[in-house]
Design an enzyme around this catalytic site. Structure first.
Site, PDB file in Angstrom:
ATOM      1  N   GLN A  68       0.933  -1.192  -0.003  1.00 57.04           N
ATOM      2  CA  GLN A  68      -0.196   0.074  -0.030  1.00 57.04           C
ATOM      3  C   GLN A  68       0.883   1.310  -0.092  1.00 57.04           C
ATOM      4  O   GLN A  68       0.442   2.383  -0.703  1.00 57.04           O
ATOM      5  CB  GLN A  68      -0.933   0.014   1.053  1.00 57.04           C
ATOM      6  CG  GLN A  68      -1.747  -1.103   1.070  1.00 57.04           C
ATOM      7  CD  GLN A  68      -2.837  -1.248  -0.182  1.00 57.04           C
ATOM      8  OE1 GLN A  68      -3.387  -0.338  -0.531  1.00 57.04           O
ATOM      9  NE2 GLN A  68      -2.546  -2.363  -0.832  1.00 57.04           N
TER      10      GLN A  68
ATOM     11  N   HIS B 156       1.755   2.791  -3.249  1.00 52.78           N
ATOM     12  CA  HIS B 156       0.638   3.334  -4.077  1.00 52.78           C
ATOM     13  C   HIS B 156       0.926   5.028  -4.314  1.00 52.78           C
ATOM     14  O   HIS B 156       0.780   5.548  -5.477  1.00 52.78           O
ATOM     15  CB  HIS B 156      -0.699   3.418  -3.479  1.00 52.78           C
ATOM     16  CG  HIS B 156      -1.278   2.025  -3.868  1.00 52.78           C
ATOM     17  ND1 HIS B 156      -1.955   2.018  -5.289  1.00 52.78           N
ATOM     18  CD2 HIS B 156      -1.939   0.935  -3.491  1.00 52.78           C
ATOM     19  CE1 HIS B 156      -2.367   0.864  -5.369  1.00 52.78           C
ATOM     20  NE2 HIS B 156      -2.636   0.245  -4.279  1.00 52.78           N
TER      21      HIS B 156
ATOM     22  N   GLU C  42      -8.722   1.417   5.835  1.00 47.83           N
ATOM     23  CA  GLU C  42      -9.497   1.035   4.365  1.00 47.83           C
ATOM     24  C   GLU C  42      -9.229  -0.651   4.365  1.00 47.83           C
ATOM     25  O   GLU C  42     -10.223  -1.384   3.854  1.00 47.83           O
ATOM     26  CB  GLU C  42      -8.573   1.831   3.362  1.00 47.83           C
ATOM     27  CG  GLU C  42      -9.184   1.057   1.984  1.00 47.83           C
ATOM     28  CD  GLU C  42      -8.182   1.939   0.826  1.00 47.83           C
ATOM     29  OE1 GLU C  42      -8.575   1.816  -0.318  1.00 47.83           O
ATOM     30  OE2 GLU C  42      -7.273   2.397   1.441  1.00 47.83           O
ATOM     31  N   HIS C  43      -8.169  -1.088   4.620  1.00 47.65           N
ATOM     32  CA  HIS C  43      -7.554  -2.569   4.571  1.00 47.65           C
ATOM     33  C   HIS C  43      -7.207  -2.924   5.850  1.00 47.65           C
ATOM     34  O   HIS C  43      -6.489  -2.162   6.414  1.00 47.65           O
ATOM     35  CB  HIS C  43      -6.515  -2.623   3.463  1.00 47.65           C
ATOM     36  CG  HIS C  43      -6.781  -2.077   2.109  1.00 47.65           C
ATOM     37  ND1 HIS C  43      -6.032  -1.025   1.516  1.00 47.65           N
ATOM     38  CD2 HIS C  43      -7.546  -2.756   1.219  1.00 47.65           C
ATOM     39  CE1 HIS C  43      -6.554  -0.733   0.370  1.00 47.65           C
ATOM     40  NE2 HIS C  43      -7.539  -1.792   0.151  1.00 47.65           N
TER      41      HIS C  43
ATOM     42  N   ASP D 277      -6.901  -6.601  -4.023  1.00 52.87           N
ATOM     43  CA  ASP D 277      -6.996  -5.536  -5.147  1.00 52.87           C
ATOM     44  C   ASP D 277      -7.222  -6.144  -6.481  1.00 52.87           C
ATOM     45  O   ASP D 277      -7.443  -5.580  -7.570  1.00 52.87           O
ATOM     46  CB  ASP D 277      -5.562  -5.046  -5.146  1.00 52.87           C
ATOM     47  CG  ASP D 277      -5.361  -4.115  -4.379  1.00 52.87           C
ATOM     48  OD1 ASP D 277      -6.429  -3.406  -3.562  1.00 52.87           O
ATOM     49  OD2 ASP D 277      -3.994  -3.599  -3.720  1.00 52.87           O
TER      50      ASP D 277
ATOM     51  N   HIS E 143     -53.445  18.209   3.084  1.00 50.11           N
ATOM     52  CA  HIS E 143     -53.064  16.862   3.495  1.00 50.11           C
ATOM     53  C   HIS E 143     -54.127  16.070   4.197  1.00 50.11           C
ATOM     54  O   HIS E 143     -54.608  15.148   3.981  1.00 50.11           O
ATOM     55  CB  HIS E 143     -51.686  16.702   4.534  1.00 50.11           C
ATOM     56  CG  HIS E 143     -50.267  17.138   3.893  1.00 50.11           C
ATOM     57  ND1 HIS E 143     -50.243  18.375   3.342  1.00 50.11           N
ATOM     58  CD2 HIS E 143     -49.456  16.270   3.841  1.00 50.11           C
ATOM     59  CE1 HIS E 143     -48.971  18.289   2.684  1.00 50.11           C
ATOM     60  NE2 HIS E 143     -48.452  16.878   3.100  1.00 50.11           N
TER      61      HIS E 143
END
Length: 434
Positions: A259, A262, A327-328, A361, A420
Protein backbone atom coordinates in the site's frame (compact mmCIF):
# COMPACT_ATOMS: atom_id res chain seq x y z
CA UNK A 1 10.55 9.03 10.48
CA UNK A 2 7.93 6.30 11.09
CA UNK A 3 6.42 6.34 14.56
CA UNK A 4 6.91 3.63 17.16
CA UNK A 5 4.25 3.57 19.84
CA UNK A 6 3.63 1.37 22.85
CA UNK A 7 0.08 1.15 24.20
CA UNK A 8 1.38 0.91 27.76
CA UNK A 9 3.36 4.16 27.66
CA UNK A 10 2.03 7.12 29.62
CA UNK A 11 1.92 9.36 26.54
CA UNK A 12 0.38 6.74 24.24
CA UNK A 13 -3.12 8.21 24.09
CA UNK A 14 -1.84 11.63 23.09
CA UNK A 15 0.48 10.20 20.45
CA UNK A 16 -2.15 7.83 19.05
CA UNK A 17 -4.70 10.64 18.83
CA UNK A 18 -2.13 12.72 16.96
CA UNK A 19 -1.55 9.80 14.58
CA UNK A 20 -5.29 9.56 13.89
CA UNK A 21 -5.52 13.26 13.16
CA UNK A 22 -2.47 13.52 10.91
CA UNK A 23 -3.25 15.20 7.60
CA UNK A 24 -1.97 12.89 4.87
CA UNK A 25 -3.42 14.56 1.82
CA UNK A 26 -2.18 17.65 0.09
CA UNK A 27 -5.45 19.24 -0.98
CA UNK A 28 -4.68 22.22 -3.18
CA UNK A 29 -7.44 24.77 -3.51
CA UNK A 30 -8.61 23.88 -6.98
CA UNK A 31 -12.31 24.50 -6.49
CA UNK A 32 -12.40 27.85 -8.29
CA UNK A 33 -10.57 26.40 -11.30
CA UNK A 34 -12.89 23.39 -11.36
CA UNK A 35 -15.98 25.60 -11.10
CA UNK A 36 -14.84 27.50 -14.20
CA UNK A 37 -14.17 24.28 -16.10
CA UNK A 38 -17.61 22.88 -15.27
CA UNK A 39 -19.30 26.13 -16.29
CA UNK A 40 -17.36 26.14 -19.56
CA UNK A 41 -18.37 22.56 -20.40
CA UNK A 42 -22.00 23.29 -19.55
CA UNK A 43 -21.95 26.31 -21.86
CA UNK A 44 -19.85 25.14 -24.80
CA UNK A 45 -20.11 21.34 -24.60
CA UNK A 46 -17.84 19.44 -26.97
CA UNK A 47 -15.82 22.54 -27.86
CA UNK A 48 -14.79 23.11 -24.25
CA UNK A 49 -13.93 19.45 -23.67
CA UNK A 50 -11.82 19.36 -26.84
CA UNK A 51 -9.92 22.55 -25.97
CA UNK A 52 -9.21 21.42 -22.42
CA UNK A 53 -8.08 17.99 -23.60
CA UNK A 54 -5.60 19.59 -25.99
CA UNK A 55 -4.37 21.87 -23.20
CA UNK A 56 -3.90 19.23 -20.49
CA UNK A 57 -3.34 16.00 -22.42
CA UNK A 58 -1.64 17.36 -25.54
CA UNK A 59 -4.20 15.53 -27.65
CA UNK A 60 -6.18 17.17 -30.44
CA UNK A 61 -9.65 15.66 -30.86
CA UNK A 62 -12.82 16.29 -32.79
CA UNK A 63 -16.40 15.41 -31.80
CA UNK A 64 -16.02 12.29 -33.96
CA UNK A 65 -12.85 11.13 -32.17
CA UNK A 66 -13.85 11.82 -28.55
CA UNK A 67 -15.01 8.22 -28.32
CA UNK A 68 -12.87 5.17 -29.05
CA UNK A 69 -14.20 3.32 -32.06
CA UNK A 70 -14.85 -0.41 -31.92
CA UNK A 71 -12.03 -0.94 -34.41
CA UNK A 72 -9.55 1.02 -32.26
CA UNK A 73 -10.50 -0.95 -29.16
CA UNK A 74 -10.18 -4.29 -30.95
CA UNK A 75 -6.77 -3.35 -32.36
CA UNK A 76 -5.38 -2.24 -29.00
CA UNK A 77 -6.85 -5.18 -27.09
CA UNK A 78 -5.23 -7.56 -29.57
CA UNK A 79 -1.83 -6.41 -28.26
CA UNK A 80 -2.50 -7.66 -24.71
CA UNK A 81 -0.24 -10.65 -23.90
CA UNK A 82 -2.11 -13.92 -23.36
CA UNK A 83 -1.06 -14.35 -19.72
CA UNK A 84 -2.32 -10.86 -18.87
CA UNK A 85 -5.59 -11.51 -20.67
CA UNK A 86 -6.12 -14.76 -18.76
CA UNK A 87 -5.38 -13.05 -15.44
CA UNK A 88 -7.84 -10.26 -16.21
CA UNK A 89 -10.49 -12.79 -17.29
CA UNK A 90 -10.08 -14.70 -14.02
CA UNK A 91 -10.40 -11.47 -12.04
CA UNK A 92 -13.53 -10.46 -13.97
CA UNK A 93 -15.12 -13.86 -13.42
CA UNK A 94 -14.51 -13.81 -9.67
CA UNK A 95 -15.61 -10.18 -9.23
CA UNK A 96 -18.81 -10.85 -11.19
CA UNK A 97 -19.65 -13.96 -9.18
CA UNK A 98 -19.11 -12.17 -5.86
CA UNK A 99 -21.20 -9.14 -6.76
CA UNK A 100 -24.03 -11.22 -8.19
CA UNK A 101 -24.68 -12.44 -4.64
CA UNK A 102 -25.17 -8.85 -3.48
CA UNK A 103 -28.30 -8.24 -5.52
CA UNK A 104 -31.13 -7.30 -3.14
CA UNK A 105 -34.61 -8.80 -3.40
CA UNK A 106 -37.96 -7.09 -3.86
CA UNK A 107 -40.48 -7.54 -1.04
CA UNK A 108 -44.26 -7.25 -0.59
CA UNK A 109 -46.61 -8.13 2.28
CA UNK A 110 -50.05 -7.35 3.69
CA UNK A 111 -50.01 -5.87 7.21
CA UNK A 112 -52.59 -6.16 9.99
CA UNK A 113 -54.65 -3.25 8.63
CA UNK A 114 -54.99 -4.89 5.23
CA UNK A 115 -52.57 -2.50 3.50
CA UNK A 116 -50.11 -3.93 0.98
CA UNK A 117 -46.60 -2.62 1.57
CA UNK A 118 -43.17 -3.33 0.15
CA UNK A 119 -40.33 -2.16 -2.01
CA UNK A 120 -38.65 -2.88 -5.31
CA UNK A 121 -35.12 -2.33 -6.56
CA UNK A 122 -34.27 -0.85 -9.95
CA UNK A 123 -30.90 0.09 -11.46
CA UNK A 124 -29.80 3.58 -12.40
CA UNK A 125 -30.27 3.97 -16.14
CA UNK A 126 -26.78 5.26 -16.96
CA UNK A 127 -23.50 5.38 -15.04
CA UNK A 128 -20.14 6.96 -15.80
CA UNK A 129 -16.81 5.59 -14.62
CA UNK A 130 -13.73 7.79 -14.29
CA UNK A 131 -10.50 5.91 -14.96
CA UNK A 132 -7.19 7.68 -14.23
CA UNK A 133 -4.70 7.73 -17.08
CA UNK A 134 -0.94 7.84 -17.28
CA UNK A 135 1.04 6.14 -14.49
CA UNK A 136 -2.04 5.56 -12.29
CA UNK A 137 -3.88 3.57 -14.92
CA UNK A 138 -5.35 0.48 -13.31
CA UNK A 139 -7.40 -2.05 -15.30
CA UNK A 140 -8.37 -3.72 -12.01
CA UNK A 141 -10.25 -0.57 -11.01
CA UNK A 142 -12.19 -0.72 -14.26
CA UNK A 143 -13.40 -4.20 -13.34
CA UNK A 144 -14.20 -3.20 -9.76
CA UNK A 145 -16.34 -0.25 -10.87
CA UNK A 146 -17.89 -1.51 -14.08
CA UNK A 147 -18.82 -5.09 -13.16
CA UNK A 148 -21.04 -4.17 -10.17
CA UNK A 149 -22.82 -1.65 -12.39
CA UNK A 150 -23.53 -4.23 -15.05
CA UNK A 151 -24.52 -6.87 -12.48
CA UNK A 152 -26.97 -4.32 -11.07
CA UNK A 153 -28.53 -3.98 -14.51
CA UNK A 154 -27.24 -0.55 -15.56
CA UNK A 155 -28.30 -0.23 -19.18
CA UNK A 156 -25.65 2.27 -20.30
CA UNK A 157 -22.15 2.41 -18.86
CA UNK A 158 -19.67 5.00 -20.12
CA UNK A 159 -15.98 5.32 -19.28
CA UNK A 160 -13.81 8.41 -19.47
CA UNK A 161 -10.07 7.80 -19.47
CA UNK A 162 -7.44 10.43 -20.27
CA UNK A 163 -4.90 9.40 -22.89
CA UNK A 164 -2.01 11.88 -22.59
CA UNK A 165 -0.24 12.30 -25.93
CA UNK A 166 -2.75 9.84 -27.37
CA UNK A 167 -1.32 6.83 -25.54
CA UNK A 168 -3.96 4.37 -24.33
CA UNK A 169 -3.51 1.42 -21.99
CA UNK A 170 -4.65 -1.75 -23.83
CA UNK A 171 -5.33 -3.53 -20.51
CA UNK A 172 -7.77 -0.80 -19.48
CA UNK A 173 -9.63 -1.22 -22.75
CA UNK A 174 -9.67 -5.00 -22.35
CA UNK A 175 -11.01 -4.64 -18.81
CA UNK A 176 -13.77 -2.38 -20.12
CA UNK A 177 -14.58 -4.92 -22.81
CA UNK A 178 -14.73 -7.80 -20.30
CA UNK A 179 -16.94 -5.76 -17.97
CA UNK A 180 -19.46 -4.92 -20.68
CA UNK A 181 -18.77 -1.17 -20.92
CA UNK A 182 -20.80 0.47 -23.69
CA UNK A 183 -18.84 3.67 -24.42
CA UNK A 184 -15.21 4.72 -23.84
CA UNK A 185 -14.17 8.38 -24.20
CA UNK A 186 -10.50 9.48 -24.32
CA UNK A 187 -10.92 12.47 -22.02
CA UNK A 188 -10.11 13.15 -18.38
CA UNK A 189 -9.94 15.77 -15.66
CA UNK A 190 -12.74 17.96 -14.34
CA UNK A 191 -13.95 18.45 -17.91
CA UNK A 192 -14.69 14.72 -18.23
CA UNK A 193 -16.66 14.71 -14.98
CA UNK A 194 -18.64 17.74 -16.18
CA UNK A 195 -19.34 16.07 -19.51
CA UNK A 196 -20.68 12.96 -17.76
CA UNK A 197 -22.81 15.00 -15.38
CA UNK A 198 -24.30 17.54 -17.77
CA UNK A 199 -23.77 15.99 -21.18
CA UNK A 200 -22.43 17.53 -24.38
CA UNK A 201 -23.48 17.30 -28.01
CA UNK A 202 -21.58 13.99 -28.27
CA UNK A 203 -21.61 12.60 -24.71
CA UNK A 204 -25.05 11.92 -23.18
CA UNK A 205 -25.30 12.61 -19.43
CA UNK A 206 -25.31 9.83 -16.83
CA UNK A 207 -27.09 9.38 -13.50
CA UNK A 208 -24.13 8.38 -11.34
CA UNK A 209 -20.35 8.83 -11.52
CA UNK A 210 -17.85 6.52 -9.81
CA UNK A 211 -14.10 6.07 -9.89
CA UNK A 212 -10.95 7.67 -8.43
CA UNK A 213 -9.04 10.69 -9.65
CA UNK A 214 -6.74 13.56 -8.71
CA UNK A 215 -7.65 16.70 -6.76
CA UNK A 216 -9.36 18.24 -9.81
CA UNK A 217 -11.49 15.14 -10.37
CA UNK A 218 -12.40 14.96 -6.68
CA UNK A 219 -13.41 18.62 -6.63
CA UNK A 220 -15.49 18.14 -9.78
CA UNK A 221 -17.29 15.15 -8.27
CA UNK A 222 -18.11 17.22 -5.20
CA UNK A 223 -19.51 20.01 -7.37
CA UNK A 224 -21.71 17.83 -9.58
CA UNK A 225 -23.10 15.81 -6.66
CA UNK A 226 -26.84 16.43 -6.55
CA UNK A 227 -27.06 16.73 -10.31
CA UNK A 228 -25.77 13.15 -10.37
CA UNK A 229 -24.88 10.63 -7.69
CA UNK A 230 -21.25 9.85 -6.85
CA UNK A 231 -19.63 6.93 -5.06
CA UNK A 232 -17.20 8.63 -2.64
CA UNK A 233 -14.27 11.02 -2.46
CA UNK A 234 -11.38 8.62 -1.97
CA UNK A 235 -8.20 9.61 -0.14
CA UNK A 236 -4.73 8.01 -0.11
CA UNK A 237 -4.58 4.24 0.36
CA UNK A 238 -4.04 2.72 3.80
CA UNK A 239 -3.46 -0.64 5.46
CA UNK A 240 -3.42 -1.77 9.08
CA UNK A 241 -1.96 -5.18 9.90
CA UNK A 242 -2.65 -6.87 13.24
CA UNK A 243 -0.03 -9.58 13.67
CA UNK A 244 0.97 -11.93 16.47
CA UNK A 245 4.48 -13.32 16.97
CA UNK A 246 3.94 -16.36 14.77
CA UNK A 247 4.41 -14.69 11.38
CA UNK A 248 7.01 -14.24 8.70
CA UNK A 249 8.11 -10.60 9.17
CA UNK A 250 9.02 -10.38 5.50
CA UNK A 251 5.42 -11.22 4.52
CA UNK A 252 4.08 -8.54 6.85
CA UNK A 253 6.60 -5.99 5.57
CA UNK A 254 5.68 -6.65 1.95
CA UNK A 255 1.97 -6.41 2.74
CA UNK A 256 2.55 -3.00 4.28
CA UNK A 257 4.73 -1.85 1.39
CA UNK A 258 2.06 -2.99 -1.08
CA UNK A 259 0.00 0.00 0.00
CA UNK A 260 2.88 2.37 0.69
CA UNK A 261 3.99 2.05 -2.96
CA UNK A 262 0.66 3.49 -4.16
CA UNK A 263 1.27 7.04 -3.03
CA UNK A 264 3.65 9.12 -0.92
CA UNK A 265 0.59 9.98 1.20
CA UNK A 266 -0.43 6.34 1.74
CA UNK A 267 -0.21 4.89 5.22
CA UNK A 268 0.92 1.49 6.50
CA UNK A 269 0.40 0.58 10.16
CA UNK A 270 1.37 -2.51 12.16
CA UNK A 271 -0.21 -3.39 15.49
CA UNK A 272 1.36 -6.37 17.27
CA UNK A 273 1.49 -7.96 20.71
CA UNK A 274 5.05 -9.14 20.01
CA UNK A 275 7.92 -6.64 20.49
CA UNK A 276 10.18 -9.09 18.65
CA UNK A 277 7.83 -9.09 15.65
CA UNK A 278 7.70 -5.30 15.70
CA UNK A 279 11.49 -5.11 15.42
CA UNK A 280 11.66 -7.83 12.77
CA UNK A 281 9.04 -6.15 10.57
CA UNK A 282 10.77 -2.79 10.91
CA UNK A 283 14.02 -4.37 9.73
CA UNK A 284 12.26 -6.21 6.88
CA UNK A 285 10.64 -2.99 5.65
CA UNK A 286 13.97 -1.19 5.59
CA UNK A 287 15.59 -4.13 3.82
CA UNK A 288 12.89 -4.39 1.14
CA UNK A 289 12.98 -0.65 0.54
CA UNK A 290 16.54 -1.06 -0.76
CA UNK A 291 15.37 -2.99 -3.82
CA UNK A 292 11.68 -2.13 -4.34
CA UNK A 293 11.03 -0.63 -7.77
CA UNK A 294 8.82 2.10 -6.32
CA UNK A 295 11.08 2.58 -3.30
CA UNK A 296 11.07 6.38 -3.50
CA UNK A 297 7.28 6.51 -3.21
CA UNK A 298 7.01 3.70 -0.67
CA UNK A 299 9.94 5.03 1.34
CA UNK A 300 8.42 8.50 1.55
CA UNK A 301 5.07 7.02 2.66
CA UNK A 302 6.73 4.87 5.33
CA UNK A 303 8.96 7.67 6.54
CA UNK A 304 6.19 10.27 6.84
CA UNK A 305 3.12 8.25 7.80
CA UNK A 306 4.12 4.72 8.79
CA UNK A 307 3.80 3.45 12.36
CA UNK A 308 4.37 0.32 14.45
CA UNK A 309 2.33 -0.03 17.62
CA UNK A 310 2.96 -2.66 20.29
CA UNK A 311 0.04 -3.67 22.51
CA UNK A 312 -0.33 -5.90 25.56
CA UNK A 313 -2.87 -8.18 23.87
CA UNK A 314 -4.99 -8.59 20.74
CA UNK A 315 -8.11 -7.18 22.41
CA UNK A 316 -6.33 -3.84 22.63
CA UNK A 317 -5.23 -4.27 19.02
CA UNK A 318 -8.86 -4.69 17.91
CA UNK A 319 -9.96 -1.64 19.90
CA UNK A 320 -7.23 0.52 18.32
CA UNK A 321 -8.09 -0.79 14.86
CA UNK A 322 -11.72 0.25 15.33
CA UNK A 323 -10.57 3.75 16.13
CA UNK A 324 -8.43 3.84 12.98
CA UNK A 325 -11.27 2.37 10.86
CA UNK A 326 -8.75 1.35 8.17
CA UNK A 327 -9.45 0.95 4.48
CA UNK A 328 -7.69 -2.44 4.52
CA UNK A 329 -7.27 -4.59 7.64
CA UNK A 330 -5.17 -7.75 7.72
CA UNK A 331 -5.59 -10.11 10.67
CA UNK A 332 -2.42 -12.21 10.68
CA UNK A 333 -3.13 -14.03 13.93
CA UNK A 334 -3.73 -17.61 15.07
CA UNK A 335 -7.54 -17.22 15.11
CA UNK A 336 -8.43 -14.44 12.65
CA UNK A 337 -12.14 -15.32 12.60
CA UNK A 338 -12.45 -14.80 16.35
CA UNK A 339 -10.58 -11.49 16.18
CA UNK A 340 -12.72 -10.36 13.24
CA UNK A 341 -15.79 -10.61 15.47
CA UNK A 342 -14.34 -7.74 17.50
CA UNK A 343 -13.86 -5.49 14.46
CA UNK A 344 -16.69 -3.03 13.82
CA UNK A 345 -15.03 -0.47 11.52
CA UNK A 346 -13.01 -1.52 8.46
CA UNK A 347 -13.42 -1.22 4.71
CA UNK A 348 -12.26 -4.78 4.04
CA UNK A 349 -10.87 -7.51 6.31
CA UNK A 350 -8.33 -10.09 5.16
CA UNK A 351 -8.33 -13.15 7.37
CA UNK A 352 -5.10 -15.00 8.11
CA UNK A 353 -1.49 -14.78 6.98
CA UNK A 354 -2.30 -16.52 3.69
CA UNK A 355 -4.66 -13.71 2.63
CA UNK A 356 -2.55 -10.73 1.57
CA UNK A 357 -4.40 -7.51 0.82
CA UNK A 358 -3.04 -7.61 -2.75
CA UNK A 359 -5.35 -10.56 -3.47
CA UNK A 360 -8.25 -8.22 -2.71
CA UNK A 361 -6.92 -5.66 -5.16
CA UNK A 362 -7.19 -8.10 -8.04
CA UNK A 363 -8.81 -11.51 -7.86
CA UNK A 364 -10.33 -12.05 -4.41
CA UNK A 365 -13.83 -11.08 -5.54
CA UNK A 366 -14.89 -8.35 -3.07
CA UNK A 367 -14.56 -4.77 -4.29
CA UNK A 368 -11.33 -2.86 -3.80
CA UNK A 369 -12.99 0.57 -3.96
CA UNK A 370 -13.13 1.20 -0.21
CA UNK A 371 -13.68 4.02 2.29
CA UNK A 372 -10.52 5.83 3.39
CA UNK A 373 -9.57 8.46 5.98
CA UNK A 374 -11.59 6.75 8.75
CA UNK A 375 -14.82 6.94 6.75
CA UNK A 376 -15.28 3.18 7.25
CA UNK A 377 -16.89 4.30 10.52
CA UNK A 378 -19.99 5.25 8.51
CA UNK A 379 -19.66 4.02 4.94
CA UNK A 380 -19.01 0.91 2.88
CA UNK A 381 -17.01 -0.10 -0.15
CA UNK A 382 -18.42 0.06 -3.66
CA UNK A 383 -21.00 -2.62 -4.43
CA UNK A 384 -24.03 -3.48 -6.51
CA UNK A 385 -26.01 -1.36 -4.02
CA UNK A 386 -24.33 1.76 -5.41
CA UNK A 387 -26.03 1.20 -8.75
CA UNK A 388 -29.57 0.38 -7.62
CA UNK A 389 -32.17 2.40 -5.77
CA UNK A 390 -35.14 1.33 -3.70
CA UNK A 391 -38.66 2.45 -4.46
CA UNK A 392 -41.22 1.91 -1.71
CA UNK A 393 -44.70 0.59 -2.48
CA UNK A 394 -47.96 1.13 -0.59
CA UNK A 395 -51.53 0.11 -1.48
CA UNK A 396 -54.53 0.91 0.74
CA UNK A 397 -57.85 -0.88 0.57
CA UNK A 398 -60.92 1.05 1.75
CA UNK A 399 -60.83 -0.97 4.97
CA UNK A 400 -57.13 -0.23 5.54
CA UNK A 401 -57.64 3.49 4.94
CA UNK A 402 -60.56 3.43 7.38
CA UNK A 403 -58.31 2.00 10.08
CA UNK A 404 -55.21 4.18 9.71
CA UNK A 405 -56.53 7.22 7.81
CA UNK A 406 -57.88 9.10 10.87
CA UNK A 407 -54.41 9.09 12.44
CA UNK A 408 -52.95 10.59 9.26
CA UNK A 409 -55.65 13.29 9.30
CA UNK A 410 -54.89 14.09 12.95
CA UNK A 411 -51.17 14.45 12.29
CA UNK A 412 -51.80 16.64 9.22
CA UNK A 413 -53.97 19.00 11.28
CA UNK A 414 -51.30 19.13 14.01
CA UNK A 415 -48.78 20.25 11.37
CA UNK A 416 -51.18 22.86 9.92
CA UNK A 417 -51.18 21.14 6.53
CA UNK A 418 -54.87 21.43 5.74
CA UNK A 419 -54.85 19.89 2.26
CA UNK A 420 -53.03 16.85 3.58
CA UNK A 421 -55.79 16.20 6.04
CA UNK A 422 -58.56 16.97 3.55
CA UNK A 423 -57.14 14.51 1.00
CA UNK A 424 -57.59 11.75 3.56
CA UNK A 425 -60.89 13.08 4.93
CA UNK A 426 -62.48 13.16 1.45
CA UNK A 427 -61.99 9.43 1.15
CA UNK A 428 -63.06 8.72 4.72
CA UNK A 429 -66.29 10.67 4.15
CA UNK A 430 -67.10 8.52 1.12
CA UNK A 431 -66.21 5.41 3.09
CA UNK A 432 -68.64 6.47 5.86
CA UNK A 433 -71.42 6.77 3.28
CA UNK A 434 -70.88 3.26 1.97
Amino acid sequence: MPQFLNATDADFEARFTELLGAKREDSPDVDAVVADIIADVRTRGDAAVIELTEKFDRLKLTPETLRFSREEIDALVADVPEHERLALELAAERIRAYHARQMPEDASWVDDSGATLGWRWTPVSAAGLYVPGGLASYPSSVLMNAIPAKVAGVERLAIVVPTPDGKANPLVLLAAQLAGVDEIYRIGGAQAVAALAYGTETIPPVDKITGPGNAFVAAAKRRVFGKVGIDMIAGPSEILVIADGDNDPDWIALDMLSQAEHDESAQALLVTDSPAMAKAVQAAIERNLQTLERREIAGKSWEDFGAIITVPDLNVAAALSNRVAPEHLELCVADPDALAEKITHAGAIFLGAWTPEAIGDYVGGPNHVLPTARSARFSSGLSVMDFVKRTTLAKMTPEALGKIGPAAETLAISESLEAHGLSVRARLNLLNQM
